[in-house]
Design a protein around this motif. Structure first.
Motif, PDB file in Angstrom:
ATOM      1  N   ALA A   1       0.708  -1.454   0.185  1.00 55.79           N
ATOM      2  CA  ALA A   1      -0.064  -0.338  -0.180  1.00 55.79           C
ATOM      3  C   ALA A   1       1.155   1.180   0.413  1.00 55.79           C
ATOM      4  O   ALA A   1       0.336   2.017  -0.656  1.00 55.79           O
ATOM      5  CB  ALA A   1      -0.944   0.124   1.270  1.00 55.79           C
ATOM      6  N   ALA A   2       2.093   1.480   0.538  1.00 57.49           N
ATOM      7  CA  ALA A   2       3.107   2.355   0.703  1.00 57.49           C
ATOM      8  C   ALA A   2       4.059   2.506  -0.996  1.00 57.49           C
ATOM      9  O   ALA A   2       3.515   3.387  -1.742  1.00 57.49           O
ATOM     10  CB  ALA A   2       3.674   2.700   1.774  1.00 57.49           C
ATOM     11  N   LYS A   3       3.966   1.184  -0.971  1.00 59.01           N
ATOM     12  CA  LYS A   3       4.690   1.629  -2.737  1.00 59.01           C
ATOM     13  C   LYS A   3       3.327   2.420  -3.615  1.00 59.01           C
ATOM     14  O   LYS A   3       3.566   3.250  -4.354  1.00 59.01           O
ATOM     15  CB  LYS A   3       5.148   0.054  -2.991  1.00 59.01           C
ATOM     16  N   VAL A   4       2.325   1.764  -3.636  1.00 63.15           N
ATOM     17  CA  VAL A   4       1.130   2.594  -4.490  1.00 63.15           C
ATOM     18  C   VAL A   4       1.262   3.677  -4.329  1.00 63.15           C
ATOM     19  O   VAL A   4       0.399   4.434  -5.721  1.00 63.15           O
ATOM     20  CB  VAL A   4      -0.449   1.618  -4.227  1.00 63.15           C
ATOM     21  N   ALA A   5       1.276   4.278  -2.667  1.00 59.08           N
ATOM     22  CA  ALA A   5       0.692   5.454  -2.846  1.00 59.08           C
ATOM     23  C   ALA A   5       2.327   6.253  -2.996  1.00 59.08           C
ATOM     24  O   ALA A   5       1.769   7.276  -3.751  1.00 59.08           O
ATOM     25  CB  ALA A   5       0.067   5.538  -1.123  1.00 59.08           C
ATOM     26  N   ALA A   6       3.337   5.529  -3.601  1.00 60.50           N
ATOM     27  CA  ALA A   6       4.518   6.991  -3.654  1.00 60.50           C
ATOM     28  C   ALA A   6       4.668   6.552  -4.899  1.00 60.50           C
ATOM     29  O   ALA A   6       4.391   7.520  -5.679  1.00 60.50           O
ATOM     30  CB  ALA A   6       5.677   5.747  -2.920  1.00 60.50           C
ATOM     31  N   TYR A   7       3.844   5.683  -5.519  1.00 55.38           N
ATOM     32  CA  TYR A   7       4.144   5.412  -7.247  1.00 55.38           C
ATOM     33  C   TYR A   7       3.211   6.128  -7.860  1.00 55.38           C
ATOM     34  O   TYR A   7       3.819   7.240  -8.894  1.00 55.38           O
ATOM     35  CB  TYR A   7       4.083   3.909  -7.568  1.00 55.38           C
ATOM     36  N   THR A   8       2.352   6.284  -7.370  1.00 53.73           N
ATOM     37  CA  THR A   8       0.813   7.448  -7.617  1.00 53.73           C
ATOM     38  C   THR A   8       0.750   8.444  -7.354  1.00 53.73           C
ATOM     39  O   THR A   8       1.331   9.756  -8.534  1.00 53.73           O
ATOM     40  CB  THR A   8      -0.714   7.202  -6.709  1.00 53.73           C
ATOM     41  N   SER A   9       2.133   8.897  -6.159  1.00 51.43           N
ATOM     42  CA  SER A   9       2.627  11.133  -6.161  1.00 51.43           C
ATOM     43  C   SER A   9       3.172  10.913  -7.059  1.00 51.43           C
ATOM     44  O   SER A   9       3.137  12.426  -7.909  1.00 51.43           O
ATOM     45  CB  SER A   9       2.513  11.175  -4.755  1.00 51.43           C
ATOM     46  N   LEU A  10       4.564   9.924  -7.624  1.00 50.05           N
ATOM     47  CA  LEU A  10       5.438   9.854  -8.211  1.00 50.05           C
ATOM     48  C   LEU A  10       5.394  10.255 -10.061  1.00 50.05           C
ATOM     49  O   LEU A  10       5.578  11.742 -10.531  1.00 50.05           O
ATOM     50  CB  LEU A  10       6.178   9.196  -7.908  1.00 50.05           C
ATOM     51  N   TRP A  11       4.302   9.181 -10.730  1.00 50.10           N
ATOM     52  CA  TRP A  11       3.636   9.513 -11.356  1.00 50.10           C
ATOM     53  C   TRP A  11       2.750  10.501 -11.802  1.00 50.10           C
ATOM     54  O   TRP A  11       2.157  11.159 -12.929  1.00 50.10           O
ATOM     55  CB  TRP A  11       2.887   8.014 -11.471  1.00 50.10           C
ATOM     56  N   THR A  12       1.996  11.263 -11.114  1.00 45.94           N
ATOM     57  CA  THR A  12       0.886  12.322 -11.078  1.00 45.94           C
ATOM     58  C   THR A  12       1.815  13.792 -11.127  1.00 45.94           C
ATOM     59  O   THR A  12       1.565  13.892 -11.653  1.00 45.94           O
ATOM     60  CB  THR A  12       0.292  12.351  -9.988  1.00 45.94           C
ATOM     61  N   PHE A  13       2.612  13.302 -10.029  1.00 49.75           N
ATOM     62  CA  PHE A  13       3.694  14.866 -10.652  1.00 49.75           C
ATOM     63  C   PHE A  13       4.068  14.724 -11.540  1.00 49.75           C
ATOM     64  O   PHE A  13       4.626  15.683 -12.732  1.00 49.75           O
ATOM     65  CB  PHE A  13       5.167  14.437  -9.113  1.00 49.75           C
ATOM     66  N   ILE A  14       4.829  13.433 -12.422  1.00 48.04           N
ATOM     67  CA  ILE A  14       5.420  13.614 -13.351  1.00 48.04           C
ATOM     68  C   ILE A  14       4.173  13.838 -14.360  1.00 48.04           C
ATOM     69  O   ILE A  14       4.156  14.539 -15.477  1.00 48.04           O
ATOM     70  CB  ILE A  14       5.934  11.863 -14.150  1.00 48.04           C
ATOM     71  N   ALA A  15       3.310  12.949 -14.219  1.00 49.78           N
ATOM     72  CA  ALA A  15       2.283  14.145 -15.377  1.00 49.78           C
ATOM     73  C   ALA A  15       1.848  15.754 -15.582  1.00 49.78           C
ATOM     74  O   ALA A  15       1.691  16.235 -16.578  1.00 49.78           O
ATOM     75  CB  ALA A  15       0.946  12.923 -15.160  1.00 49.78           C
TER      76      ALA A  15
END
Length: 301
Positions: A255-269
């Motif tokens: 769950a923590a990795k999903v939250a981190a990846y979601t935030s990272l890719w949202t930032f990139i997008a």
């Protein structure tokens, strides 16, 4: 007598920021983003199946979500930037570099306003989903052992008393046959298991001997066979608790990795959206300045 005049006169004294064009581009970008996000939800729900080993995998769904998010930002932000650049006023007697900078700024501001509008509408629900997944994983990790031990002692009346009930049971232990019902005997065993599993996990020698005596009286097993059965059953229970802890920890980490990846890719997008909005605004601004105004002739007789 024939006179001619331009139908549109613009001055360099106009403001450097065309807020009307910016808000128009932002509205278009926000609306298109909403449409594309809803379309993405629909495509995602149609690809996901509630049955195991059916439909798109979790990894595939994550990758497709990232691609769709980037596509949404490119299309919506590009449209908003183009509209902002095309609708802004024409700056007369202005150096080309300054016009390029202003067009870029208009596209960026249109993207910023659209992002803020979208954030106000959807960031609450998105953050609740992400934080809910992290909190759920953390809650499972924190309460895995207690949940297993409480389930083991749920057959005992007053099991919620914890150590207090365990010490009360200890007051009445003796070597005589225990003249209690099955439910009461099961409750005693459950409370001993619950307390031991929730502490260091090592079954005390006196508890083990007492349980062996209790089991021997009710199953016609010898003391040695009863102790062997206790070791096996308690070992299985302890292993189940350890497995539950491990799975809970893995779920929390996932769950923590999903939250981190979601935030990272949202930032990139979002960065991609800002770039395309600025670029499209410069293109729209060039198209705006390239317009040739047709002069009209007024015939005065």
């Amino acid at each position: 007598m024939i006179t001619s005049s331009s139908t549109l006169q613009e001055s360099s004294t106009l403001s450097g920021v065309s807020w009307g064009a910016i808000f128009a581009g932002a509205a278009a970008a926000a609306a298109l983003s909403l449409i594309l996000v809803l379309l993405g939800f629909g495509l995602g729900f149609s690809a996901v199946s509630p049955w195991a080993d059916s439909g798109i995998s979790a990894k595939g769904l994550g990758i497709s979500t990232i691609i769709w998010l980037a596509f949404t930002q490119i299309v919506a932000s590009g449209l908003g930037g183009y509209i902002a650049g095309r609708l802004r006023v024409k700056w007369a007697n202005m150096h080309g570099d300054e016009v390029y900078f202003r067009d870029t700024a208009h596209g960026f501001l249109a993207w910023a306003v659209a992002t803020l509008i979208t954030a106000v509408l959807v960031v609450g629900s998105v953050s609740s989903v992400v934080s809910g997944g992290v909190k759920a994983g953390a809650s499972v990790a924190a309460g895995a052992a207690s949940g297993m031990t409480q389930a083991a002692g749920s057959a005992a009346k007053g099991v919620s008393g914890g150590d207090f009930d365990y010490y009360v049971d200890s007051l009445f232990r003796d070597d005589r046959p225990v003249a209690v019902g099955d439910d009461a005997a099961h409750g005693v065993v459950a409370r001993i298991f619950t307390r031991t599993l929730s502490n260091d996990g090592q079954l005390a020698a006196e508890d083990r001997a007492y349980l062996a005596q209790l089991i021997s009286q009710r199953t016609n097993l010898s003391q040695a066979d009863a102790e062997a059965r206790i070791d096996k059953v308690y070992g299985d229970a302890r292993k189940a608790v350890e497995d539950a802890k491990l799975k809970a920890k893995q779920a929390a980490d996932a769950a923590a990795k999903v939250a981190a990846y979601t935030s990272l890719w949202t930032f990139i997008a979002l960065l991609i959206g800002a770039f395309f909005a600025s670029f499209a605004a410069t293109y729209g601004g060039r198209r705006r300045d390239a317009v040739v105004y047709v002069e009209t002739e007024h015939f005065v007789r």
